[in-house]
Design an enzyme around this catalytic site. Structure first.
Site, PDB file in Angstrom:
ATOM      1  N   ASN A 394       2.462  24.597 -16.736  1.00 55.27           N
ATOM      2  CA  ASN A 394       3.391  24.442 -17.804  1.00 55.27           C
ATOM      3  C   ASN A 394       4.925  24.879 -17.239  1.00 55.27           C
ATOM      4  OD1 ASN A 394       5.217  23.665 -19.850  1.00 55.27           O
ATOM      5  ND2 ASN A 394       4.017  24.371 -21.470  1.00 55.27           N
ATOM      6  N   ASP A 395       4.937  26.363 -17.493  1.00 57.14           N
ATOM      7  CA  ASP A 395       6.126  27.199 -17.308  1.00 57.14           C
ATOM      8  C   ASP A 395       6.675  27.065 -15.981  1.00 57.14           C
ATOM      9  OD1 ASP A 395       6.403  28.057 -19.905  1.00 57.14           O
ATOM     10  OD2 ASP A 395       5.171  29.614 -19.736  1.00 57.14           O
ATOM     11  N   VAL A 396       5.543  27.002 -14.936  1.00 53.09           N
ATOM     12  CA  VAL A 396       5.845  26.906 -13.369  1.00 53.09           C
ATOM     13  C   VAL A 396       6.460  25.520 -13.268  1.00 53.09           C
ATOM     14  CG1 VAL A 396       4.150  28.621 -12.878  1.00 53.09           C
ATOM     15  CG2 VAL A 396       3.676  26.251 -12.864  1.00 53.09           C
ATOM     16  N   ALA A 435       4.944  31.352 -21.824  1.00 48.73           N
ATOM     17  CA  ALA A 435       6.241  32.306 -22.045  1.00 48.73           C
ATOM     18  C   ALA A 435       6.737  31.839 -23.608  1.00 48.73           C
ATOM     19  CB  ALA A 435       7.187  32.057 -20.979  1.00 48.73           C
TER      20      ALA A 435
END
Lengths: 467, 139
Positions: A394-396, A435
């Site tokens: 997700n965050d990446v 995050a």
């Protein structure tokens, strides 16, 4: 065996250890490298036993017993551990090295004549300093790794635990340890030695508890580094070349991995150490509830789109490993390849829970390593890809790392999946990532969300592709 | 382009690492010489070896492919257990002197350290082997 020959043999084993790391520069030479490592270890052990043979039968019995017990446990763990559990295993191994360093230092203190560093009450000053430094770093490594192990293994919450005044406590403990080392050097007091170890045990716990789950890859690398410095400290005490060289190698290796992990998350090493980041936030509960519409799709839609694509890039994240979807994923890739689709995998530096973790998980699922690419090697290819298939990450992939200076992940290198013609994004629900940041990608026109458990969704796509 | 540049870089660091390895063995030779007759404290030579090994480690580890970073950690784990040499010295100490329980304690500490280090040695090398055997090329 004379001392010079022994020293040269230790040097040989040190060189073999260097070659074992050198072998890891490519998967083709890696197994030979590992073999060099084993030979180096055998040389070090045999040299020690020949140069300073254990005194008497009882000592030999202890040596053989110790190797049998330790070796048996180690071999059993190596065979049974699941690849998803590698970070825990490595953290656990770090703890063992740390504790072994403490115990060897204690052994040298109680029987200095066996180590050639003087006699009880008259150990050389330099040896005392090296010994206490080795023990202190070893003790920090031990308790720190135990905490990291507990957090990674889910035996302890991944949330950062923030004690009030923790920086002051840490500084006080470190200062106490330094003063105690001074006292120990002057007096060779056993009490002072154990107090140093106790202070370092406490410091190890306090250093790691405030660090959140998301930062664990850095912590594991950092503890790897510490275990090396502890070994080097003991190496100085023993005047042993193999130990000094190895300690230096491992110490710098862990430091480099920590650096790579920090860069992958755009976090400074200092801020990771200071802690407090990466607690699992309650998804959706905090901030405004997201109401923008997203495009949803089914497994059949996804299968249809990918079947007709020329180039598909798969972006796996740790969520894929949690769902154990890697085997189904490889099956899907095989079917697509049969349809003539070009399939490759893009790995973000912090995709797993330790450096290189995702590569191991894919290798376990029989994904050939030459289909797997690092971020910098594949990022430019998303623009030519028809489909970016995001599974468990997700965050990446979050474009706000580039566009929104206010975002907590701003500046983090990301995979440019939004440049692909279509983005297929498998997710359980609309929650935010590790995050705790909303992902703009979900609301783009070319994104199709596939809401389901990762493994189920991939299995359904496989079924749909089979028709 | 990027691939080519990184390959050149890897070649360069490999050459540098090999240079360092050569220097290292030369330094170790002179350390042995000094230990037998020179006036310089052996600590200085150990420090020199240590510092150079840090540099060797730096160049060698940067040349490790990121795909193998997990095996790198497990193998560094295994090799740092060469601390087993200390455990062997400690467990092998002569504990027969009456009235002195120091050596006995050293044996106990050494024995536990030996077990811990051996868990690591066998576990580390074998799990690395297990992982590396899974990396396969296409076809």
């Amino acid at each position: 065996m004379n001392a010079n020959l022994a020293a040269l043999l230790y040097l040989v084993s040190g060189i073999l250890f260097i070659l074992s790391l050198r072998g890891l520069s490519s998967p083709a030479s890696s197994r030979q490298g590992n073999l060099f490592g084993m030979i180096g270890m055998a040389i070090a052990v045999v040299t020690t036993l020949a140069y300073k043979a254990p005194s008497g039968l009882s000592a030999w019995v202890l040596v053989i017993l110790g190797i049998a017990i330790g070796g048996g446990i180690g071999a059993w763990r190596a065979r049974t551990v699941k690849m998803t559990d590698m970070p825990q295993l490595v953290a656990f191994f770090h703890a063992l090295v740390g504790l072994a360093a403490v115990l060897v230092a204690a052994g040298a203190l109680y029987a200095p004549q066996a180590f050639g560093i003087g006699s009880v009450g008259a150990i050389h000053g330099a040896s005392l300093v090296e010994m206490s430094l080795g023990a202190a770093i070893g003790a920090i490594t031990f308790t720190g790794s135990i905490i990291a192990f507990a957090k990674l293994d889910g035996r302890m919450s991944g949330k950062p635990i923030l004690l009030p005044q923790r920086h002051a406590i840490n500084i006080a403990l470190a200062a106490a340890a330094v003063i105690l080392i001074g006292i120990f050097m002057a007096t060779e007091s056993h009490v002072a030695f154990w107090l140093i170890v106790l202070a370092a045990f406490a410091l190890g716990v306090l250093l790691i508890v405030p660090i959140g789950g998301a930062d664990m890859p850095v912590v594991v690398s950092m503890l790897n580094s510490y275990s090396g410095w502890a070994a080097a400290g003991i190496g100085f005490t023993l005047g042993n070349l193999a130990l000094i060289i190895t300690g230096a190698l491992v110490g710098s290796s862990g430091a480099i991995l920590s650096y790579i992990m920090c860069k992958g998350m755009n976090r400074s090493f200092i801020s990771v150490i200071l802690g407090g980041f990466g607690g699992e936030t309650d998804a959706g509960a905090a901030g405004a509830v997201e109401t923008r519409p997203v495009k949803q799709g089914s497994a059949e839609d996804a299968a249809y789109i990918m079947k007709n694509a020329g180039k598909v890039i798969i972006v796996p994240g740790y969520g894929m490993a949690v769902a154990q979807a890697q085997h189904a994923l490889r099956e899907m890739a095989d079917l697509l390849k049969k349809e003539g689709v070009d399939v490759s995998y893009a790995i973000h530096p912090v995709a797993g829970r330790m450096p290189g973790h995702m590569n191991v998980l894919l290798a376990e699922a029989n994904v050939p390593y030459d289909e797997v690419f690092e971020l910098e090697d594949i990022n430019s290819e998303f623009a030519q890809a028809d489909v970016a298939f995001v599974i468990g990450a997700n965050d990446v992939t979050n474009p706000s790392a580039k566009t929104d200076p206010k975002s907590p992940i701003f500046g983090m290198p990301i995979l440019d999946v939004e440049k692909a013609k279509t983005v297929l994004f498998i997710k359980r629900g609309m929650g935010s990532g590790y995050a705790g940041v909303e992902n703009e990608l979900f609301f783009k026109d070319n994104t199709m969300m596939l809401f389901a458990d990762a493994k189920k969704m991939v299995e359904n796509i496989v079924k749909a592709l089979g028709h | 382009m990027a691939n080519e540049a990184s390959k050149q870089f890897v070649d360069a660091v490999t050459a540098a690492a090999q240079n360092y390895a050569d220097t290292l063995s030369a330094a170790a030779g002179s350390a042995a010489h000094a230990a037998s007759g020179g006036a310089i404290d052996p600590f200085v030579f150990r420090l020199a070896i240590f510092v150079m090994a840090v540099f060797v480690g730096y160049y060698v580890v940067w040349s490790v492919t990121p795909a193998l970073h997990t095996p790198l950690m497990s193998v560094t784990n295994a090799i740092s257990s060469v601390i087993v040499v200390g455990a062997l010295l400690s467990v092998g100490v002569d504990a027969s002197t009456p009235g002195d329980d120091g050596p006995l304690w050293a044996r106990i500490f050494g024995f536990i350290a030996l077990i811990l280090a051996c868990v690591n040695i066998f576990g580390g090398f074998l799990v690395t082997e297990r992982m590396l055997s899974m990396y396969k090329k296409k076809g």
